[in-house]
Write a protein that holds these residues in place. Structure first.
Motif, PDB file in Angstrom:
ATOM      1  N   UNK A  93       0.810  -1.214   0.000  1.00 12.63           N
ATOM      2  CA  UNK A  93       0.000   0.000   0.000  1.00 12.63           C
ATOM      3  C   UNK A  93       0.842   1.262   0.000  1.00 12.63           C
ATOM      4  N   UNK A  94       1.777   1.357   0.952  1.00  9.84           N
ATOM      5  CA  UNK A  94       2.552   2.583   1.051  1.00  9.84           C
ATOM      6  C   UNK A  94       3.564   2.728  -0.076  1.00  9.84           C
ATOM      7  N   UNK A  95       4.155   1.608  -0.527  1.00 13.01           N
ATOM      8  CA  UNK A  95       5.124   1.715  -1.612  1.00 13.01           C
ATOM      9  C   UNK A  95       4.459   2.218  -2.886  1.00 13.01           C
ATOM     10  N   UNK A  96       3.192   1.845  -3.113  1.00 14.28           N
ATOM     11  CA  UNK A  96       2.478   2.358  -4.279  1.00 14.28           C
ATOM     12  C   UNK A  96       2.234   3.850  -4.135  1.00 14.28           C
ATOM     13  N   UNK A  97       1.910   4.295  -2.918  1.00 16.23           N
ATOM     14  CA  UNK A  97       1.732   5.720  -2.689  1.00 16.23           C
ATOM     15  C   UNK A  97       3.002   6.504  -2.968  1.00 16.23           C
ATOM     16  N   UNK A  98       4.127   5.946  -2.568  1.00 20.82           N
ATOM     17  CA  UNK A  98       5.402   6.612  -2.823  1.00 20.82           C
ATOM     18  C   UNK A  98       5.691   6.677  -4.320  1.00 20.82           C
ATOM     19  N   UNK A  99       5.408   5.595  -5.030  1.00 19.70           N
ATOM     20  CA  UNK A  99       5.594   5.584  -6.481  1.00 19.70           C
ATOM     21  C   UNK A  99       4.703   6.628  -7.150  1.00 19.70           C
ATOM     22  N   UNK A 100       3.464   6.745  -6.658  1.00 19.50           N
ATOM     23  CA  UNK A 100       2.531   7.719  -7.235  1.00 19.50           C
ATOM     24  C   UNK A 100       3.057   9.139  -7.087  1.00 19.50           C
ATOM     25  N   UNK A 101       3.595   9.459  -5.912  1.00 20.25           N
ATOM     26  CA  UNK A 101       4.125  10.811  -5.689  1.00 20.25           C
ATOM     27  C   UNK A 101       5.349  11.059  -6.559  1.00 20.25           C
ATOM     28  N   UNK A 102       6.206  10.045  -6.705  1.00 21.18           N
ATOM     29  CA  UNK A 102       7.386  10.200  -7.560  1.00 21.18           C
ATOM     30  C   UNK A 102       6.994  10.456  -9.010  1.00 21.18           C
ATOM     31  N   UNK A 103       5.971   9.735  -9.481  1.00 19.95           N
ATOM     32  CA  UNK A 103       5.571   9.849 -10.887  1.00 19.95           C
ATOM     33  C   UNK A 103       4.692  11.074 -11.148  1.00 19.95           C
ATOM     34  N   UNK A 104       3.878  11.434 -10.174  1.00 22.50           N
ATOM     35  CA  UNK A 104       2.909  12.516 -10.386  1.00 22.50           C
ATOM     36  C   UNK A 104       2.843  13.415  -9.140  1.00 22.50           C
ATOM     37  N   UNK A 105       3.898  14.150  -8.849  1.00 22.06           N
ATOM     38  CA  UNK A 105       3.913  14.979  -7.635  1.00 22.06           C
ATOM     39  C   UNK A 105       2.873  16.091  -7.642  1.00 22.06           C
ATOM     40  N   UNK A 106       2.362  16.416  -8.818  1.00 22.25           N
ATOM     41  CA  UNK A 106       1.327  17.444  -8.907  1.00 22.25           C
ATOM     42  C   UNK A 106      -0.066  16.901  -8.620  1.00 22.25           C
ATOM     43  N   UNK A 107      -0.201  15.569  -8.544  1.00 23.16           N
ATOM     44  CA  UNK A 107      -1.512  14.961  -8.368  1.00 23.16           C
ATOM     45  C   UNK A 107      -1.670  14.225  -7.041  1.00 23.16           C
ATOM     46  N   UNK A 108      -0.558  13.787  -6.444  1.00 22.68           N
ATOM     47  CA  UNK A 108      -0.626  13.018  -5.205  1.00 22.68           C
ATOM     48  C   UNK A 108       0.255  13.655  -4.137  1.00 22.68           C
ATOM     49  N   UNK A 109      -0.195  13.576  -2.898  1.00 25.40           N
ATOM     50  CA  UNK A 109       0.617  14.004  -1.757  1.00 25.40           C
ATOM     51  C   UNK A 109       0.428  12.992  -0.636  1.00 25.40           C
ATOM     52  N   UNK A 110       1.382  12.965   0.290  1.00 25.29           N
ATOM     53  CA  UNK A 110       1.459  11.855   1.224  1.00 25.29           C
ATOM     54  C   UNK A 110       0.918  12.123   2.611  1.00 25.29           C
ATOM     55  N   UNK A 111       0.522  11.017   3.247  1.00 22.55           N
ATOM     56  CA  UNK A 111       0.206  10.970   4.673  1.00 22.55           C
ATOM     57  C   UNK A 111       0.867   9.719   5.234  1.00 22.55           C
ATOM     58  N   UNK A 112       1.283   9.776   6.484  1.00 22.74           N
ATOM     59  CA  UNK A 112       1.955   8.639   7.096  1.00 22.74           C
ATOM     60  C   UNK A 112       1.111   8.113   8.255  1.00 22.74           C
ATOM     61  N   UNK A 113       1.035   6.795   8.384  1.00 26.15           N
ATOM     62  CA  UNK A 113       0.267   6.210   9.475  1.00 26.15           C
ATOM     63  C   UNK A 113       1.022   6.309  10.792  1.00 26.15           C
ATOM     64  N   UNK A 114       0.314   6.716  11.838  1.00 25.73           N
ATOM     65  CA  UNK A 114       0.876   6.747  13.175  1.00 25.73           C
ATOM     66  C   UNK A 114       0.394   5.552  13.977  1.00 25.73           C
ATOM     67  N   UNK A 115       1.335   4.770  14.510  1.00 25.88           N
ATOM     68  CA  UNK A 115       0.987   3.583  15.305  1.00 25.88           C
ATOM     69  C   UNK A 115       1.526   3.759  16.720  1.00 25.88           C
ATOM     70  N   UNK A 116       0.647   3.975  17.699  1.00 19.86           N
ATOM     71  CA  UNK A 116       1.110   4.228  19.066  1.00 19.86           C
ATOM     72  C   UNK A 116       1.831   3.037  19.691  1.00 19.86           C
ATOM     73  N   UNK A 117       1.616   1.835  19.151  1.00 24.39           N
ATOM     74  CA  UNK A 117       2.293   0.662  19.696  1.00 24.39           C
ATOM     75  C   UNK A 117       3.761   0.591  19.298  1.00 24.39           C
ATOM     76  N   UNK A 118       4.172   1.447  18.382  1.00 21.05           N
ATOM     77  CA  UNK A 118       5.573   1.453  17.947  1.00 21.05           C
ATOM     78  C   UNK A 118       6.458   2.339  18.813  1.00 21.05           C
ATOM     79  N   UNK A 119       5.882   3.078  19.753  1.00 21.64           N
ATOM     80  CA  UNK A 119       6.670   3.924  20.633  1.00 21.64           C
ATOM     81  C   UNK A 119       7.481   4.953  19.888  1.00 21.64           C
ATOM     82  N   UNK A 120       8.690   5.182  20.347  1.00 15.08           N
ATOM     83  CA  UNK A 120       9.527   6.214  19.724  1.00 15.08           C
ATOM     84  C   UNK A 120       9.971   5.830  18.318  1.00 15.08           C
ATOM     85  N   UNK A 121      10.042   4.535  18.024  1.00 14.65           N
ATOM     86  CA  UNK A 121      10.353   4.126  16.656  1.00 14.65           C
ATOM     87  C   UNK A 121       9.274   4.620  15.703  1.00 14.65           C
ATOM     88  N   UNK A 122       8.025   4.628  16.169  1.00 15.83           N
ATOM     89  CA  UNK A 122       6.936   5.145  15.354  1.00 15.83           C
ATOM     90  C   UNK A 122       7.039   6.640  15.135  1.00 15.83           C
TER      91      UNK A 122
END
Length: 297
Positions: A93-122
């Motif tokens: 899912x996320x790798x496709x989003x990254x590819x979309x932004x690389x190919x079409x930066x004028x059409x796609x922009x990113x959001x990142x998932x926050x997972x509280x169970x990951x602690x500071x690594x998150x």
């Protein structure tokens, strides 16, 4: 009051076709217990939606998911879409989003998932996505965390604090979830404590807030940074209280979000959208201006 022609549309929840939907949503089904969710559903909330078999087949057989989504956006007038980047664990899912932004930066922009169970690594993952992809938001799914974490749980607070520090909003699933997961962690009443503790926070709800929509409206009146997005709802099912709020005091608080390709086609959304009774002055705010302001586009 009919939807105007030619307005730019920003979709704050859009995705891409996946050949293996079960793998993509394994992060949800790892905690579901019913047989349908575990063995039969490709998409954990598919019991709530109707999908024509030909459309489903076309999605699964797409060899270029970015091009497929972009083609649908072009066809139905969606100018920009917010997609996931930075990695959450579901297949592709996320790798496709990254590819979309690389190919079409004028059409796609990113959001990142926050997972509280990951602690500071998150938290480090959020910062990395912000620095690498310029993400415009943090997305959160409290009922989908494993184990679940309530909206107002103190394990969530480092994510809210980082959102305030980066000056980006959080988009949080709020209300009873579609997948067959326990709902208490997403009760709308939890939002009040979060907004009290983080008055600088911009919080955008996802997935309807039902059955506590009236409470959500009261909280939006109370807290300046609190917003509502229409993700996962076909326009003919938009809650009447939300429509009334947008047409009165909440014109700046209600933001369009779709649900393609998870449960809704853009064809269905935009066909039904024409019948939503927003006032003329509300339409541009709903379709793009509120998102532009909140996401600093």
């Amino acid at each position: 009051m009919t939807m105007p022609e030619g307005l730019p549309i920003i979709d704050t929840m859009i995705g891409f076709p996946a050949k293996d939907m079960k793998a993509q949503y394994a992060f949800i089904t790892q905690q579901t217990k019913d047989k349908e969710s575990k063995e039969e559903f490709a998409f954990p909330a598919e019991y709530m939606f109707k999908k024509p078999p030909d459309k489903e087949k076309a999605l699964q057989e797409s060899d270029d998911p970015v091009a497929y989504t972009l083609g649908e956006m072009d066809k139905w007038g969606v100018a920009k879409g917010m997609v996931g980047v930075g990695g959450r664990g579901e297949e592709g899912a996320e790798s496709t989003g990254e590819e979309a932004i690389e190919r079409h930066p004028d059409r796609f922009f990113g959001a990142v998932n926050g997972d509280p169970n990951e602690g500071m690594a998150g938290i480090e993952k959020i910062v990395r996505a912000y620095e690498t992809w310029g993400v415009k938001a943090i997305t959160m799914f409290p009922a989908g965390c494993f184990p679940q974490v309530a909206i107002n749980d103190k394990k969530m607070y480092p994510i809210y604090a980082k959102a305030c520090e980066l000056d980006i909003p959080v988009f949080v699933c709020t209300g009873i979830p579609g997948p067959r997961l326990k709902f208490q962690v997403q009760h709308v009443e939890h939002v009040d404590e979060v907004m009290y503790d983080f008055p600088e926070l911009t919080y955008v709800s996802r997935h309807g807030c039902e059955p506590w929509t009236e409470l959500m409206v009261k909280l939006m009146l109370k807290w300046p940074g609190l917003h509502y997005s229409t993700s996962a709802f076909a326009p003919k099912h938009y809650n009447q209280r939300i429509i009334d709020y947008a047409n009165t005091r909440g014109a700046d608080k209600v933001i369009y979000a779709g649900y393609f390709p998870m449960g809704l086609s853009l064809e269905r959304i935009m066909t039904e959208m024409k019948n939503v009774p927003f006032k003329d002055e509300v339409w541009p705010k709903f379709l793009h201006q509120n998102a532009e302001r909140v996401l600093k586009l």
